[in-house]
Design a protein around this motif. Structure first.
Motif, PDB file in Angstrom:
ATOM      1  N   SER A 186       0.826  -1.213   0.000  1.00  0.00           N
ATOM      2  CA  SER A 186       0.000   0.000   0.000  1.00  0.00           C
ATOM      3  C   SER A 186       0.860   1.263   0.000  1.00  0.00           C
ATOM      4  CB  SER A 186      -1.012  -0.004   1.145  1.00  0.00           C
ATOM      5  OG  SER A 186      -0.449  -0.554   2.285  1.00  0.00           O
ATOM      6  N   ALA A 187       2.009   1.224   0.686  1.00  0.00           N
ATOM      7  CA  ALA A 187       2.858   2.414   0.690  1.00  0.00           C
ATOM      8  C   ALA A 187       3.427   2.682  -0.703  1.00  0.00           C
ATOM      9  CB  ALA A 187       3.992   2.246   1.696  1.00  0.00           C
ATOM     10  N   LEU A 188       3.778   1.624  -1.420  1.00  0.00           N
ATOM     11  CA  LEU A 188       4.324   1.810  -2.769  1.00  0.00           C
ATOM     12  C   LEU A 188       3.264   2.398  -3.700  1.00  0.00           C
ATOM     13  CD1 LEU A 188       6.612   1.578  -4.760  1.00  0.00           C
ATOM     14  CD2 LEU A 188       6.009  -0.799  -5.153  1.00  0.00           C
ATOM     15  N   ILE A 189       2.035   1.899  -3.575  1.00  0.00           N
ATOM     16  CA  ILE A 189       0.958   2.448  -4.413  1.00  0.00           C
ATOM     17  C   ILE A 189       0.770   3.937  -4.119  1.00  0.00           C
ATOM     18  CG2 ILE A 189      -1.541   2.392  -4.853  1.00  0.00           C
ATOM     19  CD1 ILE A 189      -1.407  -0.657  -4.350  1.00  0.00           C
ATOM     20  N   LEU A 190       0.675   4.269  -2.834  1.00  0.00           N
ATOM     21  CA  LEU A 190       0.451   5.674  -2.467  1.00  0.00           C
ATOM     22  C   LEU A 190       1.612   6.556  -2.917  1.00  0.00           C
ATOM     23  CD1 LEU A 190      -1.056   5.185   1.114  1.00  0.00           C
ATOM     24  CD2 LEU A 190      -2.281   5.916  -0.929  1.00  0.00           C
ATOM     25  N   ALA A 191       2.846   6.090  -2.694  1.00  0.00           N
ATOM     26  CA  ALA A 191       4.008   6.902  -3.063  1.00  0.00           C
ATOM     27  C   ALA A 191       4.084   7.063  -4.582  1.00  0.00           C
ATOM     28  CB  ALA A 191       5.290   6.266  -2.518  1.00  0.00           C
ATOM     29  N   GLY A 192       3.795   5.990  -5.318  1.00  0.00           N
ATOM     30  CA  GLY A 192       3.820   6.050  -6.767  1.00  0.00           C
ATOM     31  C   GLY A 192       2.808   7.054  -7.304  1.00  0.00           C
ATOM     32  N   LEU A 193       1.615   7.049  -6.703  1.00  0.00           N
ATOM     33  CA  LEU A 193       0.586   7.981  -7.160  1.00  0.00           C
ATOM     34  C   LEU A 193       0.962   9.421  -6.840  1.00  0.00           C
ATOM     35  CD1 LEU A 193      -2.597   5.944  -6.174  1.00  0.00           C
ATOM     36  CD2 LEU A 193      -1.732   6.360  -8.480  1.00  0.00           C
ATOM     37  N   ILE A 194       1.474   9.635  -5.644  1.00  0.00           N
ATOM     38  CA  ILE A 194       1.867  11.011  -5.259  1.00  0.00           C
ATOM     39  C   ILE A 194       2.960  11.511  -6.189  1.00  0.00           C
ATOM     40  CG2 ILE A 194       3.039  12.381  -3.487  1.00  0.00           C
ATOM     41  CD1 ILE A 194       0.829  11.797  -1.962  1.00  0.00           C
ATOM     42  N   ASN A 195       3.853  10.611  -6.562  1.00  0.00           N
ATOM     43  CA  ASN A 195       4.958  10.995  -7.418  1.00  0.00           C
ATOM     44  C   ASN A 195       4.467  11.389  -8.808  1.00  0.00           C
ATOM     45  OD1 ASN A 195       7.716  11.395  -7.543  1.00  0.00           O
ATOM     46  ND2 ASN A 195       8.048   9.441  -8.598  1.00  0.00           N
ATOM     47  N   LYS A 196       3.286  10.898  -9.171  1.00  0.00           N
ATOM     48  CA  LYS A 196       2.742  11.087 -10.503  1.00  0.00           C
ATOM     49  C   LYS A 196       1.968  12.404 -10.626  1.00  0.00           C
ATOM     50  CE  LYS A 196      -0.727   8.438 -13.046  1.00  0.00           C
ATOM     51  NZ  LYS A 196      -0.413   8.480 -14.458  1.00  0.00           N
ATOM     52  N   ILE A 197       1.241  12.758  -9.563  1.00  0.00           N
ATOM     53  CA  ILE A 197       0.354  13.919  -9.680  1.00  0.00           C
ATOM     54  C   ILE A 197       1.131  15.215  -9.450  1.00  0.00           C
ATOM     55  CG2 ILE A 197      -1.686  12.645  -8.959  1.00  0.00           C
ATOM     56  CD1 ILE A 197      -1.288  14.064  -6.188  1.00  0.00           C
ATOM     57  N   ARG A 198       0.511  16.331  -9.802  1.00  0.00           N
ATOM     58  CA  ARG A 198       1.157  17.625  -9.581  1.00  0.00           C
ATOM     59  C   ARG A 198       0.452  18.402  -8.479  1.00  0.00           C
ATOM     60  NH1 ARG A 198       1.124  18.629 -15.374  1.00  0.00           N
ATOM     61  NH2 ARG A 198       2.829  17.421 -16.269  1.00  0.00           N
ATOM     62  N   GLY A 235      -1.752  19.189  -5.132  1.00  0.00           N
ATOM     63  CA  GLY A 235      -2.162  18.704  -3.809  1.00  0.00           C
ATOM     64  C   GLY A 235      -1.224  17.720  -3.155  1.00  0.00           C
ATOM     65  N   LYS A 236      -0.010  17.579  -3.700  1.00  0.00           N
ATOM     66  CA  LYS A 236       0.952  16.626  -3.137  1.00  0.00           C
ATOM     67  C   LYS A 236       1.093  16.756  -1.627  1.00  0.00           C
ATOM     68  CE  LYS A 236       4.098  15.672  -6.851  1.00  0.00           C
ATOM     69  NZ  LYS A 236       5.413  15.405  -7.290  1.00  0.00           N
ATOM     70  N   ILE A 237       1.319  17.997  -1.196  1.00  0.00           N
ATOM     71  CA  ILE A 237       1.682  18.221   0.204  1.00  0.00           C
ATOM     72  C   ILE A 237       0.517  17.868   1.131  1.00  0.00           C
ATOM     73  CG2 ILE A 237       1.098  20.702   0.199  1.00  0.00           C
ATOM     74  CD1 ILE A 237       4.197  19.265   1.878  1.00  0.00           C
ATOM     75  N   ILE A 238      -0.727  18.079   0.640  1.00  0.00           N
ATOM     76  CA  ILE A 238      -1.896  17.761   1.481  1.00  0.00           C
ATOM     77  C   ILE A 238      -2.005  16.251   1.672  1.00  0.00           C
ATOM     78  CG2 ILE A 238      -4.415  17.917   1.651  1.00  0.00           C
ATOM     79  CD1 ILE A 238      -4.178  20.483  -0.059  1.00  0.00           C
ATOM     80  N   TYR A 239      -1.902  15.508   0.554  1.00  0.00           N
ATOM     81  CA  TYR A 239      -1.957  14.045   0.669  1.00  0.00           C
ATOM     82  C   TYR A 239      -0.833  13.539   1.569  1.00  0.00           C
ATOM     83  CZ  TYR A 239      -5.155  13.811  -3.378  1.00  0.00           C
ATOM     84  OH  TYR A 239      -6.213  13.926  -4.225  1.00  0.00           O
ATOM     85  N   GLN A 240       0.366  14.046   1.300  1.00  0.00           N
ATOM     86  CA  GLN A 240       1.536  13.566   2.051  1.00  0.00           C
ATOM     87  C   GLN A 240       1.359  13.802   3.551  1.00  0.00           C
ATOM     88  OE1 GLN A 240       5.449  14.811   0.581  1.00  0.00           O
ATOM     89  NE2 GLN A 240       6.157  14.884   2.688  1.00  0.00           N
ATOM     90  N   THR A 241       0.885  15.004   3.902  1.00  0.00           N
ATOM     91  CA  THR A 241       0.704  15.327   5.313  1.00  0.00           C
ATOM     92  C   THR A 241      -0.274  14.365   5.975  1.00  0.00           C
ATOM     93  OG1 THR A 241       1.074  17.623   4.742  1.00  0.00           O
ATOM     94  CG2 THR A 241       0.105  17.189   6.895  1.00  0.00           C
ATOM     95  N   LEU A 242      -1.389  14.092   5.294  1.00  0.00           N
ATOM     96  CA  LEU A 242      -2.391  13.211   5.896  1.00  0.00           C
ATOM     97  C   LEU A 242      -1.877  11.775   6.001  1.00  0.00           C
ATOM     98  CD1 LEU A 242      -5.577  14.656   4.188  1.00  0.00           C
ATOM     99  CD2 LEU A 242      -4.948  14.822   6.601  1.00  0.00           C
TER     100      LEU A 242
END
Lengths: 293, 281
Positions: free
Chosen positions: A88-100, A102-109
């Motif tokens: 699950s961490a790899l999926i989340l990190a991969g998706l965050i790495n892809k988008i432009r 709201g990164k910081i909001i997702y990452q913080t949560l």
């Protein structure tokens, strides 16, 4: 690597090292030696008489079906948590790495659970999954599932696996994110130009490049599930029902502090120390060989 | 191509939103429960939106006249937790930075032995030596004391390794220049190394604050008096097996106990990530 410029002093280095060495000696080395010594002793519960019994404590714990089951539970528990967290961490990190956006909001949560105490995490999950009052428990009961972690051993194990995974995903996520961000963009672009689709790019380029991180996280997750989940187990299942959620560290606690079987608990401590030494050496040999993640 | 990109971007956001909802729901429901009446919770009617008892419940928790556990108010618990956490954080930073300095900037007999000894502590987490460490603390009369809650936790190799690694990256010329200027080792440490280490100290602070605040097994063993309890211990002691657990208050206190470390992580996110990744390398 050595410093060229060093100071000469007969006293200062010892003075500067002293606090750490003293605290380590008093609270780490001496207790560890004591554990080894106690593991050869048989002591009655009141500490009135002790007897040197060689390896009897070790023999006894390996004839203790509860100890053997706690080894088995530790393995299932550790591997399940590790697998859930890595994927699950790899999926989340991969998706965050892809988008432009709201990164910081997702990452913080996503990193918030890291800051929550294991014991508090346990209380929250205990509450949500409590058969009489919990939201999730109600949903499952409504779906026709007879959920009860207080009676059903598998349910109890699932509960500690979920609660422990929840707390550890953040940690894996941050390391995967750092490791994905370190992959040169040009490499991915070149593969894309060569016609590799995103799935091929993922399996043939990204997976091999992040495999050192995966190995590192595998070790760290094992250490986490072995040693840092005491608070979660204590507040959700207390090792039960029966011994179904008693992992090795919880067993050391139960035998030593609750049952006052000092010799048995000490023998278990020694076995765990051997295990940690092995893992630590493995980890460091690996880190020394390759340091670029 | 553009359309494809937009679609896959939308799917990425969708999965992330679902992931974030799953990750935050235990904390959210904890908060929701803390705004309900205890009857609503016990009857399973607490719903998914905050209730009307927010002010009432939190006033009860924070009221200095009411104790959340026999003989102890939340203020006392918060003070204990904060004080012990700061002792651990400062103690660990202080002893680690000077021992790393000794190992990197001096040549002396037993240097490698000292380093090996510090390395060994990595293999001895408190969880594996519960009973003898407890006996040791008890022999030293450290039960139910702030020293007992903090000192056994302040030696650890990871912080020393972090500083050692950082010192290795400091150019030798700096030290040579200081020596030409006539600075001794203590002066060099104080005037040069310490200011340069600010970043590492800040990063380490976040990690250690969370570590200290969230301790459970050790405070559980070493405190017998309610007045020495930490807030994390108190939350779990409020839960009783007789069915009379005041869940609205338990969740309120649990929520309060989560705030300091979560806040530290959110506000110092940059340092937190740096500290975590540096200290594990």
């Amino acid at each position: 690597m050595e410093k060229r410029a060093v100071f000469d002093s007969k006293i200062i280095p010892y003075l500067f090292l002293a606090p750490q060495i003293i605290v380590s000696a008093v609270f780490f080395f001496w207790p560890a030696l004591l554990a080894i010594w106690q593991s050869f002793l048989k002591e009655d519960a009141f500490g009135l008489s002790t007897e040197f019994v060689w390896f009897d404590n070790y023999k006894a714990i390996f004839h203790d079906s509860n100890y053997l089951s706690s080894i088995f539970i530790t393995i299932i528990f550790s591997l399940s948590v590790t697998l859930i967290c890595l994927v699950s961490a790899l999926i989340l990190a991969g998706l965050i790495n892809k988008i432009r956006l709201g990164k910081i909001i997702y990452q913080t949560l996503i990193i918030c659970p890291y800051a929550v105490a294991p014991a508090i995490a346990g209380v929250l999950w205990f509450f949500l999954f409590s058969p009489s009052i919990g939201h999730i428990a109600h949903l499952m009961t409504n779906a026709g599932l007879n959920w009860d972690p207080n009676l059903n051993e598998n349910h109890a194990l699932i509960l500690i696996i979920l609660a422990s995974s929840w707390k550890q995903i953040s940690y894996n996520f941050l390391f995967y994110l750092a490791s994905l961000q370190a992959i040169p963009k040009s490499l991915i672009e070149a593969a894309a130009i060569d016609g590799a689709n995103s799935f091929r790019r993922f399996t043939d380029i990204i997976i091999p490049l992040i495999s050192p991180t995966t190995f590192f996280l595998f070790i760290m997750n094992l250490i986490y599930t072995f040693f840092d989940t005491f608070g979660i187990i204590y507040t959700t299942t207390q090792g039960g029902p029966g011994y179904s959620t008693t992992n090795l560290v919880y067993k050391v606690y139960v035998d030593g502090i609750v049952n006052l079987n000092l010799g048995g608990s000490a023998a278990q401590s020694v076995i765990l120390m051997v295990f940690v030494s092995f893992i630590t050496i493995l980890h460091f040999r690996f880190v020394e060989k390759k340091v670029h993640y | 191509m553009d359309k494809n990109f937009k679609l896959s971007n939308a799917i990425a956001h969708l999965i992330l939103i679902i992931g974030v909802i799953i990750i935050t729901f235990p904390m959210y429901f904890g908060f929701v429960a803390s705004t309900q009446s205890v009857e609503a919770i016990l009857h399973g009617n607490s719903g998914i939106l905050p209730g009307n008892y927010f002010v009432e419940n939190y006033l009860e928790i924070f009221s200095p006249n009411k104790n959340i556990l026999p003989g102890i108010s939340i203020w006392h618990l918060l003070f204990n937790s904060l004080f012990v956490t700061l002792l651990i954080t400062f103690g660990k930073t202080a002893i680690s930075i000077i021992s790393a300095y000794a190992i990197v900037y001096f040549k002396f007999p037993f240097r490698n032995t000292a380093f090996a000894l510090i390395f060994l502590t990595l293999m001895l987490p408190v969880e594996v030596r519960i009973v003898p460490t407890f006996q040791m603390a008890s022999n030293l009369n450290l039960l139910d004391s702030y020293q007992g809650l903090s000192v056994p936790l302040i030696a650890s190799a990871t912080a020393t390794f972090l500083f050692r690694q950082f010192f290795m990256s400091i150019p030798d010329e700096l030290c040579e220049a200081a020596r030409i200027d006539g600075a001794g080792p203590v002066r060099f440490f104080w005037d040069t190394i310490l200011p340069l280490s600010k970043t590492s100290i800040a990063a380490l602070f976040v990690i250690l604050f969370i570590y200290g605040w969230n301790q459970y097994l050790w405070p559980l063993l070493i405190t017998t008096k309610q007045s020495m309890s930490t807030i994390i211990i108190a939350v779990t002691q409020m839960i009783t097996s007789d069915g009379k657990t005041p869940w609205h208050l338990v969740m309120g206190v649990a929520f309060i106990a989560m705030i300091p470390p979560v806040l530290v992580v959110i506000l110092m996110q940059k340092w937190f990530v740096k500290g975590l990744i540096d200290s594990e390398k």
